[in-house]
Design an enzyme around this catalytic site. Sequence first.
Site, short mmCIF file in Angstrom:
data_model
loop_
_atom_site.label_atom_id
_atom_site.label_comp_id
_atom_site.label_asym_id
_atom_site.label_seq_id
_atom_site.Cartn_x
_atom_site.Cartn_y
_atom_site.Cartn_z
CB CYS A 1 -0.81 -0.12 1.24
SG CYS A 1 -1.99 1.24 1.24
CG ASN A 23 -2.13 -1.98 -3.36
OD1 ASN A 23 -2.97 -0.94 -3.75
ND2 ASN A 23 -2.05 -2.38 -2.31
N GLY A 36 -6.24 -5.01 -11.12
CA GLY A 36 -6.01 -3.50 -11.94
C GLY A 36 -6.67 -3.28 -12.94
N GLY A 46 -11.87 -3.78 -8.38
CA GLY A 46 -11.80 -2.91 -7.64
C GLY A 46 -12.52 -1.70 -7.84
CB THR A 47 -11.43 1.31 -9.60
OG1 THR A 47 -10.59 1.58 -8.92
CG2 THR A 47 -11.86 2.69 -9.96
C1 LIG Z 1 -10.58 3.57 -2.50
C2 LIG Z 1 -9.64 2.47 -2.65
C3 LIG Z 1 -9.07 1.88 -1.60
C4 LIG Z 1 -8.31 0.82 -1.45
N1 LIG Z 1 -7.86 0.36 -0.42
C5 LIG Z 1 -6.76 -0.76 -0.21
C6 LIG Z 1 -6.60 -1.44 0.89
O1 LIG Z 1 -6.88 -1.12 1.90
N2 LIG Z 1 -5.86 -2.52 0.94
C7 LIG Z 1 -5.16 -2.99 -0.46
O2 LIG Z 1 -4.30 -3.82 -0.50
N3 LIG Z 1 -5.98 -2.30 -1.62
C8 LIG Z 1 -6.33 -1.27 -1.42
N4 LIG Z 1 -6.82 -0.77 -2.74
C9 LIG Z 1 -6.16 -1.19 -3.95
C10 LIG Z 1 -7.12 -2.31 -4.72
O3 LIG Z 1 -7.46 -3.12 -4.00
C11 LIG Z 1 -6.65 -2.60 -6.04
O4 LIG Z 1 -5.35 -2.99 -5.65
C12 LIG Z 1 -6.30 -1.47 -7.11
O5 LIG Z 1 -7.20 -0.31 -6.88
C13 LIG Z 1 -6.23 -1.81 -8.55
O6 LIG Z 1 -7.60 -2.59 -8.95
P1 LIG Z 1 -8.56 -1.97 -9.40
O7 LIG Z 1 -8.20 -1.02 -10.50
O8 LIG Z 1 -9.69 -2.67 -10.13
O9 LIG Z 1 -9.46 -0.64 -8.62
C14 LIG Z 1 -7.85 0.20 -2.90
C15 LIG Z 1 -8.14 0.78 -3.88
C16 LIG Z 1 -9.38 1.90 -3.84
C17 LIG Z 1 -9.65 2.30 -5.05
#
Ligand SMILES: Cc1cc2nc3c(=O)[nH]c(=O)nc-3n(C[C@H](O)[C@H](O)[C@H](O)COP(=O)(O)O)c2cc1C
Lengths: 312, 280
Positions: free
Chosen positions: A132, A194, A245, A267-268
Amino acid sequence: MRDLQTVDLSARVGALTFKNPIMPASGTFSEDLADVFDLDVLGAHVLKTIMHGTRTGNPTPRVCDMQAGMINAIGIPSKGIDYFRDEMLPYWAAFNAPLVVSISAHSVDEFAQLCSEVSLPGVTAIEANISCPNIEADGNAFAMRPDTTHEVVTRLRAATDLPLWAKLTPNTGEPVEVARAAQDAGADALVVANTMLGMSIDIDTRRPRLGNVMGGMSGPAVKPIALRMTYQCARACDIPVIGCGGISTLEDVLEFLIAGASAVQVGTATFQSPTVMARLITELEDWMTSRGLISLDQIINTLEAPNAGVFK
Amino acid sequence: MNHIPTTVSVPVPQGLRPRCAEATCFVRSNTPVNGEYRLLTLDAPEAILDCQPGQFFQLLCPQPDGEHPFLRRPMSIYGYDKAEGRLEFLYKVTGAGTRGLATLRAGDAFNVLGPLGQGFSMQDDWQNLMLVARGVGLATLAPLARMAREKGRKLTAICSARSPELTMSVDLFESYGAEVIIVHDKDGSSTPEALRPLIEARIAKGDVDAFYTCGSSRLLRLLQDLGETHGIPGEIAMEQQMACGLGMCQACVRSFRVGGRVIQRRVCREGPVFPISEAM
Ligand SMILES: Cc1cc2nc3c(=O)[nH]c(=O)nc-3n(C[C@H](O)[C@H](O)[C@H](O)COP(=O)(O)O)c2cc1C
Ligand SMILES: Cc1cc2nc3c(=O)[nH]c(=O)nc-3n(C[C@H](O)[C@H](O)[C@H](O)COP(=O)(O)OP(=O)(O)OC[C@H]3O[C@@H](n4cnc5c(N)ncnc54)[C@H](O)[C@@H]3O)c2cc1C
Ligand code: FES
């Protein structure tokens, strides 16, 4: 009724089998999503990273837009281990979907202690957020370097008998070395990856758009980076890779599987469409049916000409 | 209607109706209200029209030329009518997302998520209501007018703006039988110093059982002070930058003073409506 060849969506990640390869990404999922669809349709449940003590997280604004994605600097607001054990675990343990608990800490000792404390009945696997970028100064995290990765994963491995996943960062210049270090130290799987460290400025006020100045980029814009890293890690390691991602469409899911991911995290995309994970599961099944495929093994790690590139 | 609005179909837990849903609406009209605001009226499916005043939707804004709003934008419910299948938003064009909203034309499909958050309450002993709001906050408070009439409460609406021609929702408040008092910056009638005696006179007549307000920190401080002095409760609708709007991401927290401690709450989930006494 389908004919004899029923599509089997089950996804194997090491010793674990999930009923399908779609699970949420940590920090983008909570019990609140149960208002929108039945969370038991998911392959697994992955919770927001918890830390040992209580923490408030970063100053606001904590999120901003970017083209085809977002930047977040939420930090890790945490209610601590006691709250997790007494309030959250009973709720999540009641689902059929296996529970993956994400943890993080500032020091190796604290990390190992938390890891042993969350290894409770009802928890299926532990995801170590060693990546993170918001926690440590200027985005430095354990997973930036192979030696710090090896050190922390070795201690976590010793602290739990549960399957241990290491969540990597795309901010490192040594993704393959870091992935191997996690594998050598005993990780059972890699979560790749991440958020990517970024920044945004409001030109009228000349202020950073995030209270924390820098934050993690996610969403479709970072997908090629996560896909590239998934490919690199899957080729370099024997342990399974979980892709993460920018995944928001069926095509994205398939790209990660073809590149070598055993499962994926979304995630997003859930922020844009809260029902997206449920839809992806149905779409994957329909797609496999239409192609006459019956198992994910027919998709995973099937990249053609995988050795054609000059980069490692 | 040519278009049949549909909700996205997903498995729903047995016996549990989703509290909110992602739905495709169709634009009926999208028209300027005055220099700064526009009113967006949608044909909406019934499933998303069990709304409470003070709740909001997360709007997936179209991309205007050369701009790329990504996250949904939160917008208070301005008007809704389940029987008529109508949902309305009153918005101010401030950036990429709202510029995208301004491009919507009659007949366009438009994706919304909601209704979200906790709306206003109207407790039984709140018979005489006073609403004090400014700018776009009037959009958030407007549905209270209908709720007050339905519940047979007396409503006084103090509508504040930079100049008299920019006050909004006056006709709407009046159509629901509210007494409207317009104050503005041009003649100084909108300052907290000018508002205090005006409100205190009403309190002295026993005309105020509860306050409703939004956004402005100057109005909040005034009402907190008056509320404390005269023992009058109230509710405020608050804003914060959001991502998910559902409670998952922790983006939208604000600080509240509760029982001598400062705690954080999510505007999208615990709010956007909060007790005036706890807001900061
Ligand atoms: C608002 C937000 C909060 C997140 N919090 C965490 C977290 O607490 N721990 C973690 O390992 N990744 C966290 N992430 C990262 C996501 O788990 C993921 O790895 C990253 O957003 C890429 O995936 P995506 O493009 O599908 O969102 C967070 C992402 C977002 C957008
Ligand atoms: C619960 C809630 C209800 C709202 N109701 C209304 C409404 O009924 N009518 C209306 O016009 N506006 C309302 N807003 C504010 C509206 O969400 C923002 O104006 C909008 O998101 C701006 O988006 P943009 O892309 O046009 O501008 P951007 O370029 O994103 O931002 C322009 C300006 O608006 C601010 N802003 C951006 N997002 C938010 C946000 N979520 N909350 C507050 N300020 C923000 C930015 O800091 C910036 O100063 C509400 C906000 C919340 C949280
Ligand atoms: S916007 Fe995600 S928790 Fe409120």
